[in-house]
Design a protein around this motif. Sequence first.
Motif, short mmCIF file in Angstrom:
data_model
loop_
_atom_site.label_atom_id
_atom_site.label_comp_id
_atom_site.label_asym_id
_atom_site.label_seq_id
_atom_site.Cartn_x
_atom_site.Cartn_y
_atom_site.Cartn_z
N TYR A 21 43.35 47.41 41.86
CA TYR A 21 43.14 46.47 42.22
C TYR A 21 43.14 45.42 40.64
N VAL A 22 42.19 45.97 39.65
CA VAL A 22 41.75 45.33 38.20
C VAL A 22 43.05 45.54 37.67
N LYS A 23 44.23 46.37 38.22
CA LYS A 23 45.44 46.95 37.16
C LYS A 23 46.08 45.14 37.06
N GLU A 24 46.50 44.96 38.59
CA GLU A 24 47.54 44.19 39.09
C GLU A 24 46.11 43.18 38.70
N ILE A 25 45.45 43.19 38.70
CA ILE A 25 45.15 41.17 38.85
C ILE A 25 44.65 41.41 36.97
N LYS A 26 45.17 42.00 35.98
CA LYS A 26 44.73 41.19 34.78
C LYS A 26 45.83 40.50 34.82
N LYS A 27 47.18 41.10 35.31
CA LYS A 27 48.40 40.47 34.94
C LYS A 27 47.90 38.86 35.35
N TYR A 28 47.46 38.15 36.37
CA TYR A 28 47.19 37.12 36.49
C TYR A 28 46.00 36.28 36.25
#
Length: 218
Positions: A21-28
Motif C-alpha cells: 500500500y505504501v508503494k502505491e500511495i506514494k504515487k499520490y
Amino acid sequence: MIRYFYHKLWDAYLAIRRKPYVKEIKKYVAKDTSVISSNCFAGRIMQDFGMQYNSPTLGLWVLPSDFANFCSNLSKYLTSEIKETCVSKTELGNYKMKNAKHRYPVGLLGGEIELHFLHYPTIEEAVSKWKRRAERVNLDNYILIGSEQNGCTEEDVKNFDKIPYDKKLFFTSKPYPYKCVVYIPEFSSLGYVGDPYKKSYIYYKYLLKWLKNKMEVA
C-alpha cells in the motif's frame, strides 16, 4: 528477551502488510504534504513514507468535538499557545487520563482545542515539538484525516464534513451519509475504528481507494 523478539517479529509482519500500500500511495502523496490527523495516524504515514515531520498532530489525539474547529481554523491554531490542563471537557477524556498505563500531559490549544499528548512524558516536550512541527505545516498542500475514536459522534463527523476544504476524509466504522466519510467495514463490529498503528494496513487500503477516486474526479 522473548517478549522483545516477539514485538520485533510482529512489527516486521505489520510492515510487510503495509508495504504494498505504501508503494502505491506514494504515487499520490507528495513528500512535502502535511497530514493533519485527529490521532497518531499522521505519524504512521510520515514514518512509512520517509516524510519530514511537517505536522504537529503526532503522538497525540485531539478531542473529537474539537477537531473540526481546529481544522477549520488551522492558520489560527497553528500559532496559538498551549496551556496544560488537568481536567478534560468530557467524561471519557477524564477516564483515559486517569486510567492510562502511564501519565501523559493534556493541553488546551488557544484555550479551546483539547490535545491529549499520549506519547509525551511532559507538557514542555509536547509543546516544544508541537511548535516546531506546526511551523513546518505546508498550508499549500495538506490532507485532513479524522477517525471515529475517543468518543467521536456522528455530529463530530458531520461538523468535519462541513469544512470548506476538499482534501479531507474521516475514517468511520459506520456508513454515515457524508461526503468525507471513508467507511471501514472491518471495524463495524467495534463501533469505532481500530488502532491506527497496529491496523494501519487496513487504513492504507481505504486511503489508497480514496486517493485514486480523488485523482479520477480531478
